[in-house]
Design a protein around this motif. Sequence first.
Motif, short mmCIF file in Angstrom:
data_model
loop_
_atom_site.label_atom_id
_atom_site.label_comp_id
_atom_site.label_asym_id
_atom_site.label_seq_id
_atom_site.Cartn_x
_atom_site.Cartn_y
_atom_site.Cartn_z
N SER A 21 0.85 -1.18 0.00
CA SER A 21 0.00 0.00 0.00
C SER A 21 0.89 1.24 0.00
O SER A 21 1.66 1.46 0.94
N GLU A 22 0.79 2.04 -1.03
CA GLU A 22 1.60 3.25 -1.11
C GLU A 22 1.27 4.21 0.04
O GLU A 22 2.16 4.81 0.63
N SER A 27 3.25 6.57 5.30
CA SER A 27 2.94 7.08 6.63
C SER A 27 3.82 6.50 7.72
O SER A 27 3.72 6.91 8.88
N CYS A 28 4.69 5.54 7.39
CA CYS A 28 5.48 4.83 8.40
C CYS A 28 6.97 5.11 8.26
O CYS A 28 7.47 5.29 7.15
N PHE A 32 7.47 -3.20 7.17
CA PHE A 32 7.99 -4.56 7.03
C PHE A 32 7.09 -5.34 6.07
O PHE A 32 5.87 -5.37 6.22
N LYS A 33 7.70 -5.99 5.10
CA LYS A 33 6.98 -6.75 4.08
C LYS A 33 7.35 -8.22 4.20
O LYS A 33 8.50 -8.60 3.96
N VAL A 272 9.77 6.66 -5.62
CA VAL A 272 9.46 5.35 -6.17
C VAL A 272 8.11 5.34 -6.84
O VAL A 272 7.93 4.91 -7.98
N PHE A 273 7.09 5.82 -6.12
CA PHE A 273 5.70 5.74 -6.62
C PHE A 273 5.30 6.94 -7.48
O PHE A 273 4.31 6.88 -8.20
N GLY A 274 6.02 8.02 -7.36
CA GLY A 274 5.61 9.25 -8.03
C GLY A 274 4.79 10.11 -7.11
O GLY A 274 4.16 9.63 -6.17
#
Length: 275
Positions: A21-22, A27-28, A32-33, A272-274
Amino acid sequence: MTSQGKVIQFCIDANDFPDISEEVAASCIVSFKSNYWPSYNYPSHVLPMPNMNPLVGRNLELFRSLRNVSKGRDLFAFFRMWGGRDEVEGIEHNMALLEALSKVKCDSYLLAYLVAGEIASLGKRLDDFGIAWTTKPMPPPELWKRAASARLNIVRMGMHQCIPWRMIDILAMGGVPVMDYKPMTLWPEPLVEGKHYLNLNLLPGREHQAVEIEGKIDSWLQDNSLLSFVSRNTADYFDRYLAPGMLGRSIIQAVEDRCSVQPNIQEATEQVFGA
């Protein structure tokens, strides 16, 4: 909240699929993924994490006691017949894996757990292979006992090619996991082939490779020194990195390390996401 009263926000993403989730990541201070694909372009504050099985943490002493169970069987395989991106996509791969395992000349226990696809048709095919199947899960105590008494345990990749919970079980009991192919996802401390697992190298879409499985398993079963080496390493890996206390400490350490750097998380994520 720290002892100094500072609030630190981090998140743990345990989803099987590789995307994140972008909005949450932005927000963090650390995200951790658990199914972290190194081929994805994650922001620098998104860190890999093991795909932990909570049942192991609740039964820690039991799993450690299973390390001393005598090995009365050569090979054990029990897993859901699903996988890929939609549960059904990975069925044919699992069918090819089980069919190949059924041809291995050793003391094996193979049981397919049918949960998706055309179950009646799949059951008929498994009958033709001489492989037992069920539509009910195996009770955890029975599953763990059977796994602990086997010299080799088959661990096939889960949904979205993640490392499944069953891998944690086998590591905790100091077993020898045999994976269908090399993990695509990454843990903070990488699993090493030949040290923490054995590899059948049966890749999805290349099921013709299954003809090589019998020879590989036969050679491993004849190499007691290899099996002892992997068993010692899996137990050590679990105790060092996956036991609840150790895993908790690693999470805290990663957050503290990130806080000491104090990066601009919003800026890193936007790169990364724009915007």
